[in-house]
Design a protein around this motif. Structure first.
Motif, PDB file in Angstrom:
ATOM      1  N   VAL A  73      41.346   8.108  -7.876  1.00 43.13           N
ATOM      2  CA  VAL A  73      41.526   7.370  -6.633  1.00 43.13           C
ATOM      3  C   VAL A  73      42.505   8.161  -5.989  1.00 43.13           C
ATOM      4  O   VAL A  73      42.672   8.177  -4.808  1.00 43.13           O
ATOM      5  N   VAL A  74      43.600   8.377  -6.793  1.00 43.83           N
ATOM      6  CA  VAL A  74      44.940   9.137  -6.000  1.00 43.83           C
ATOM      7  C   VAL A  74      44.427  10.352  -5.258  1.00 43.83           C
ATOM      8  O   VAL A  74      44.882  10.726  -4.006  1.00 43.83           O
ATOM      9  N   ALA A  75      43.607  11.193  -5.827  1.00 44.85           N
ATOM     10  CA  ALA A  75      43.126  12.332  -5.348  1.00 44.85           C
ATOM     11  C   ALA A  75      42.114  12.045  -4.200  1.00 44.85           C
ATOM     12  O   ALA A  75      42.524  12.682  -2.868  1.00 44.85           O
ATOM     13  N   ASP A  76      41.480  10.903  -4.020  1.00 41.32           N
ATOM     14  CA  ASP A  76      40.606  10.690  -2.948  1.00 41.32           C
ATOM     15  C   ASP A  76      41.501  10.300  -1.776  1.00 41.32           C
ATOM     16  O   ASP A  76      41.427  10.418  -0.661  1.00 41.32           O
ATOM     17  N   ILE A  77      42.687   9.394  -2.026  1.00 43.36           N
ATOM     18  CA  ILE A  77      43.667   8.985  -1.110  1.00 43.36           C
ATOM     19  C   ILE A  77      44.264  10.076  -0.478  1.00 43.36           C
ATOM     20  O   ILE A  77      44.367  10.141   0.854  1.00 43.36           O
ATOM     21  N   ALA A  78      44.661  11.173  -1.308  1.00 41.13           N
ATOM     22  CA  ALA A  78      45.212  12.322  -0.656  1.00 41.13           C
ATOM     23  C   ALA A  78      44.341  13.223   0.236  1.00 41.13           C
ATOM     24  O   ALA A  78      44.882  13.432   1.270  1.00 41.13           O
ATOM     25  N   VAL A  79      43.064  13.271  -0.138  1.00 36.12           N
ATOM     26  CA  VAL A  79      42.232  13.932   0.740  1.00 36.12           C
ATOM     27  C   VAL A  79      41.999  13.024   1.822  1.00 36.12           C
ATOM     28  O   VAL A  79      41.791  13.927   2.988  1.00 36.12           O
ATOM     29  N   PHE A  80      42.059  11.851   1.808  1.00 37.14           N
ATOM     30  CA  PHE A  80      41.791  11.125   3.044  1.00 37.14           C
ATOM     31  C   PHE A  80      42.819  11.297   4.120  1.00 37.14           C
ATOM     32  O   PHE A  80      42.831  11.443   5.354  1.00 37.14           O
ATOM     33  N   VAL A 139      30.754  16.206  -1.187  1.00 32.47           N
ATOM     34  CA  VAL A 139      31.561  17.444  -1.611  1.00 32.47           C
ATOM     35  C   VAL A 139      33.162  16.779  -1.935  1.00 32.47           C
ATOM     36  O   VAL A 139      33.695  17.124  -3.092  1.00 32.47           O
ATOM     37  N   ILE A 140      33.433  15.949  -1.077  1.00 33.08           N
ATOM     38  CA  ILE A 140      34.735  15.534  -1.411  1.00 33.08           C
ATOM     39  C   ILE A 140      34.883  14.626  -2.762  1.00 33.08           C
ATOM     40  O   ILE A 140      36.036  14.729  -3.588  1.00 33.08           O
ATOM     41  N   SER A 141      33.879  13.796  -2.771  1.00 31.54           N
ATOM     42  CA  SER A 141      33.926  12.917  -3.664  1.00 31.54           C
ATOM     43  C   SER A 141      33.885  13.664  -5.188  1.00 31.54           C
ATOM     44  O   SER A 141      34.596  13.423  -6.196  1.00 31.54           O
ATOM     45  N   VAL A 142      32.786  14.579  -5.247  1.00 33.39           N
ATOM     46  CA  VAL A 142      32.741  15.453  -6.568  1.00 33.39           C
ATOM     47  C   VAL A 142      33.987  16.109  -6.694  1.00 33.39           C
ATOM     48  O   VAL A 142      34.538  16.144  -7.822  1.00 33.39           O
ATOM     49  N   LEU A 143      34.532  16.818  -5.783  1.00 33.85           N
ATOM     50  CA  LEU A 143      35.847  17.522  -5.954  1.00 33.85           C
ATOM     51  C   LEU A 143      37.058  16.744  -6.410  1.00 33.85           C
ATOM     52  O   LEU A 143      37.765  17.109  -7.485  1.00 33.85           O
ATOM     53  N   CYS A 144      37.091  15.349  -5.824  1.00 30.34           N
ATOM     54  CA  CYS A 144      38.260  14.700  -6.313  1.00 30.34           C
ATOM     55  C   CYS A 144      38.108  14.145  -7.663  1.00 30.34           C
ATOM     56  O   CYS A 144      38.992  13.888  -8.580  1.00 30.34           O
ATOM     57  N   ALA A 145      36.859  13.918  -8.096  1.00 28.09           N
ATOM     58  CA  ALA A 145      36.601  13.330  -9.331  1.00 28.09           C
ATOM     59  C   ALA A 145      36.849  14.394 -10.352  1.00 28.09           C
ATOM     60  O   ALA A 145      37.434  14.281 -11.475  1.00 28.09           O
ATOM     61  N   GLY A 146      36.560  15.635 -10.055  1.00 33.29           N
ATOM     62  CA  GLY A 146      36.701  16.672 -10.968  1.00 33.29           C
ATOM     63  C   GLY A 146      38.468  16.991 -11.130  1.00 33.29           C
ATOM     64  O   GLY A 146      38.793  16.959 -12.178  1.00 33.29           O
ATOM     65  N   VAL A 147      38.966  16.911  -9.917  1.00 29.42           N
ATOM     66  CA  VAL A 147      40.525  17.172 -10.200  1.00 29.42           C
ATOM     67  C   VAL A 147      41.042  15.910 -10.748  1.00 29.42           C
ATOM     68  O   VAL A 147      42.106  15.992 -11.615  1.00 29.42           O
ATOM     69  N   GLY A 148      40.459  14.854 -10.645  1.00 27.25           N
ATOM     70  CA  GLY A 148      41.170  13.654 -11.254  1.00 27.25           C
ATOM     71  C   GLY A 148      40.691  13.560 -12.953  1.00 27.25           C
ATOM     72  O   GLY A 148      41.983  13.431 -13.504  1.00 27.25           O
ATOM     73  N   LEU A 206      37.988  -2.656 -10.925  1.00 27.59           N
ATOM     74  CA  LEU A 206      39.062  -2.641  -9.856  1.00 27.59           C
ATOM     75  C   LEU A 206      39.013  -1.671  -8.866  1.00 27.59           C
ATOM     76  O   LEU A 206      39.326  -1.663  -7.801  1.00 27.59           O
ATOM     77  N   LEU A 207      38.612  -0.487  -9.546  1.00 28.56           N
ATOM     78  CA  LEU A 207      38.748   0.799  -8.577  1.00 28.56           C
ATOM     79  C   LEU A 207      37.324   1.220  -8.013  1.00 28.56           C
ATOM     80  O   LEU A 207      37.401   2.491  -7.350  1.00 28.56           O
ATOM     81  N   ILE A 208      36.357   0.697  -8.128  1.00 28.31           N
ATOM     82  CA  ILE A 208      35.165   1.130  -7.903  1.00 28.31           C
ATOM     83  C   ILE A 208      35.051   1.350  -6.607  1.00 28.31           C
ATOM     84  O   ILE A 208      34.383   2.227  -5.689  1.00 28.31           O
ATOM     85  N   SER A 209      35.431   0.614  -5.771  1.00 24.84           N
ATOM     86  CA  SER A 209      35.138   0.512  -4.312  1.00 24.84           C
ATOM     87  C   SER A 209      35.928   1.940  -3.639  1.00 24.84           C
ATOM     88  O   SER A 209      35.320   2.335  -2.582  1.00 24.84           O
ATOM     89  N   ALA A 210      36.758   2.427  -4.384  1.00 20.98           N
ATOM     90  CA  ALA A 210      37.537   3.520  -3.985  1.00 20.98           C
ATOM     91  C   ALA A 210      36.534   4.653  -3.925  1.00 20.98           C
ATOM     92  O   ALA A 210      36.482   5.446  -3.106  1.00 20.98           O
ATOM     93  N   LEU A 211      35.882   4.764  -4.891  1.00 20.71           N
ATOM     94  CA  LEU A 211      34.741   5.512  -5.272  1.00 20.71           C
ATOM     95  C   LEU A 211      33.865   5.624  -4.149  1.00 20.71           C
ATOM     96  O   LEU A 211      33.369   6.654  -3.533  1.00 20.71           O
ATOM     97  N   ILE A 212      33.719   4.623  -3.603  1.00 20.45           N
ATOM     98  CA  ILE A 212      32.558   4.208  -2.507  1.00 20.45           C
ATOM     99  C   ILE A 212      33.055   4.643  -1.045  1.00 20.45           C
ATOM    100  O   ILE A 212      32.417   5.280  -0.239  1.00 20.45           O
ATOM    101  N   ILE A 213      34.157   4.078  -0.809  1.00 27.37           N
ATOM    102  CA  ILE A 213      34.431   4.027   0.541  1.00 27.37           C
ATOM    103  C   ILE A 213      35.455   5.129   0.889  1.00 27.37           C
ATOM    104  O   ILE A 213      35.270   5.893   2.068  1.00 27.37           O
ATOM    105  N   PHE A 214      36.416   5.891  -0.078  1.00 24.27           N
ATOM    106  CA  PHE A 214      37.164   6.857   0.256  1.00 24.27           C
ATOM    107  C   PHE A 214      36.579   8.235   0.822  1.00 24.27           C
ATOM    108  O   PHE A 214      37.049   8.754   1.953  1.00 24.27           O
ATOM    109  N   PRO A 215      35.548   8.585   0.060  1.00 22.91           N
ATOM    110  CA  PRO A 215      34.996  10.048   0.453  1.00 22.91           C
ATOM    111  C   PRO A 215      34.482   9.782   1.804  1.00 22.91           C
ATOM    112  O   PRO A 215      34.611  10.694   2.639  1.00 22.91           O
TER     113      PRO A 215
END
Lengths: 284, 204
Positions: free
Chosen positions: A263-270, A238-247, A209-218
């Motif tokens: 995904v929440v980390a990705d949203i925050a960065v967005f 860079v954003i994607s790797v950082l958010c995944a690491g933090v998450g 359900l959350l895969i799209s977030a990994l693709i689109i948010f960064p």
């Protein structure tokens, strides 16, 4: 307090599976972000969601057939669906978004129905929960899973770098590419196969359900601030790797669900990048 | 053309590799484990089937027991607690101090790689459950630990380190308990099983 935190940190990172989760998570985040920019620009943001639901349905079929390794079923079905979806995007009979929506909900419904009609597990709700939301499966990886992920990531990154210019051209103006004699369909096929591979891999990380977030948010975050294709790709990675690491780090330390924390980390960065974009525009 | 061929070959090889090597158990371990649980349930006893996977219990809700089962070729793994010379007082794996995500992951790791934990003292909280194998005339006791969302559970078998009588010496199934013991293993009908040699069982 701080020493407790450090102690816990040392304790948790003394387990191999925590390192496996971190390595796999960062690699999947990197690969999905590279492809994400292309998919967003080609108006296929939702294809990740559609294909992950297809993979969910394929898992249900694999469960019925009793295969010990459901990848034999899941991977081919997902790849075929990716090819069909990306090609259907150019078909006037069924528009791209309609085709994705149709396959997405269709596969989800059929998969869930099959799991209920032919239960292979005593815990259907657990199966569904794990597949949809990733659960803690990223923290239960084995060394061979990590090796497969590393090989996959190397192939995806290599393919992306090797065909960078062609992918760039196909992303922005497919008709021009065709007119100039390049077989755009071949590169669309390449993008479709890589997309399917990444999605099957990423189901471990964040669930279907959350895969799209990994693709689109960064990609969307990067597009708020950067303008050129190259800079968007680099910043998206860079954003994607950082958010995944933090998450992953946060979920390990604080016990939050891995997928949704990323995904929440990705949203925050967005939102941060949206704010940066607003400020820089006003100054300009 | 050459580039395309290389890319196509690389992708094909990757797909083949993924298909042959990747273990879906990372996503759906319960399919295999639950078959064990189902077998066990039908025999009214713990699973004694083939898979080299540990005996974990994956349950839905709180009614089904997720039992541990065969540990494959673990007999040749590390020695037992006594061989390792661990002090009774030292808790090597304190699961009561971890968050739910880590507890679930560590228990999974114990089940998948029990050899890494033999001889280590663990302290964990969960709820009590039991099952009886009529064929072997043996009763098994488990501590079951749900994950954060309580949609999945994992259980470890324990054997109290003293003479006990069921039900007198045990709480009601479903009661929250704390187990303090050492991870060990035993052989039964040619299979090796991992369990906690429990020094104490307390209600929490």
């Amino acid at each position: 307090m701080f020493s407790d935190f450090i102690g816990k940190l040392q304790l948790y990172f003394s387990y191999d599976f925590v390192w496996y989760a971190l390595i796999v998570g960062l690699l999947i985040a990197l690969c999905s972000s590279l492809l994400g920019v292309t998919l967003v620009l080609k108006r296929f943001s939702y294809i990740g969601d559609g294909l992950s639901h297809v993979a969910f349905g394929a898992m249900a079929v694999a469960g019925i057939t009793g295969l010990t390794n459901d990848m034999y079923v899941v991977l081919p079905i997902t790849v075929i669906s990716a090819v069909l979806l990306l090609r259907t995007g150019q078909n006037a009979k069924i528009n791209g978004d309609a085709a994705i929506a149709m396959i997405s909900v269709g596969a989800l419904a059929v998969g869930y129905m099959l799991m209920n009609l032919f239960p292979t597990s005593a815990n259907i709700s657990g199966d569904v929960c794990t597949t949809l939301f990733g659960s803690t499966s990223i923290l239960t990886l084995k060394p061979e899973d990590v090796i497969v992920c590393i090989i996959m990531s190397v192939v995806v990154i290599a393919a992306f770098l090797l065909f960078y210019h062609k992918i760039f051209a196909v992303t922005f103006d497919e008709n021009f590419v065709k007119a100039s004699g390049v077989k755009a369909d071949v590169y669309n096929l390449l993008i479709a196969i890589i997309t399917a591979l990444i999605i099957v891999l990423a189901m471990n990380l964040v669930g279907s359900l959350l895969i799209s977030a990994l693709i689109i948010f960064p990609a969307l975050s990067a597009m708020r601030v950067f303008r050129s294709f190259r800079s968007v790709i680099v910043s998206s990675a860079v954003i994607s790797v950082l958010c995944a690491g933090v998450g992953i780090f946060s979920s390990i330390m604080f016990g939050t669900p891995v997928g949704s924390t990323i995904v929440v980390a990705d949203i925050a960065v967005f939102f941060v990048f949206c704010a940066v974009s607003l400020i820089t525009r006003r100054k300009a | 053309m050459k580039k395309r061929t290389i890319a196509g070959t690389a992708l094909f090889l990757t797909a083949a590799l993924l298909g042959s090597c990747s273990d879906p158990s990372a996503v759906r371990t319960d399919a295999l484990i639950d078959s064990i649980v189902n077998d066990a349930a039908s025999q009214a006893g713990p699973a004694v089937t083939e898979p080299p996977k540990p005996a974990a219990v994956t349950t839905s809700g709180t009614t089904e027991l997720t039992l541990s089962a065969g540990f494959g070729d673990l007999a040749a793994a590390e020695g037992s607690a006594a061989d390792e010379g661990y002090t009774d007082e030292v808790i090597n794996v304190d699961l009561t101090a971890m968050n739910p995500t880590m507890i679930y992951s560590v228990i999974y790791d114990i089940m998948v790689n029990p050899g890494n934990y033999y001889g280590k003292r663990v302290l964990l909280d969960g709820y009590f459950d039991t099952s009886y194998d009529e064929r072997l005339d043996t009763r098994y006791y488990f501590i079951v630990v749900p994950d954060a969302t309580a949609c999945c559970s994992q259980g470890l078998e324990f054997i109290l380190n003293r003479e006990t009588v069921y039900p007198g010496d045990y709480p009601e199934p479903g009661t929250d308990i704390r187990i303090n013991g050492v991870i060990d293993h035993y052989d039964e009908e040619g299979k090796t099983y991992c369990y906690i040699k429990a020094d104490s069982l307390s209600l929490i």
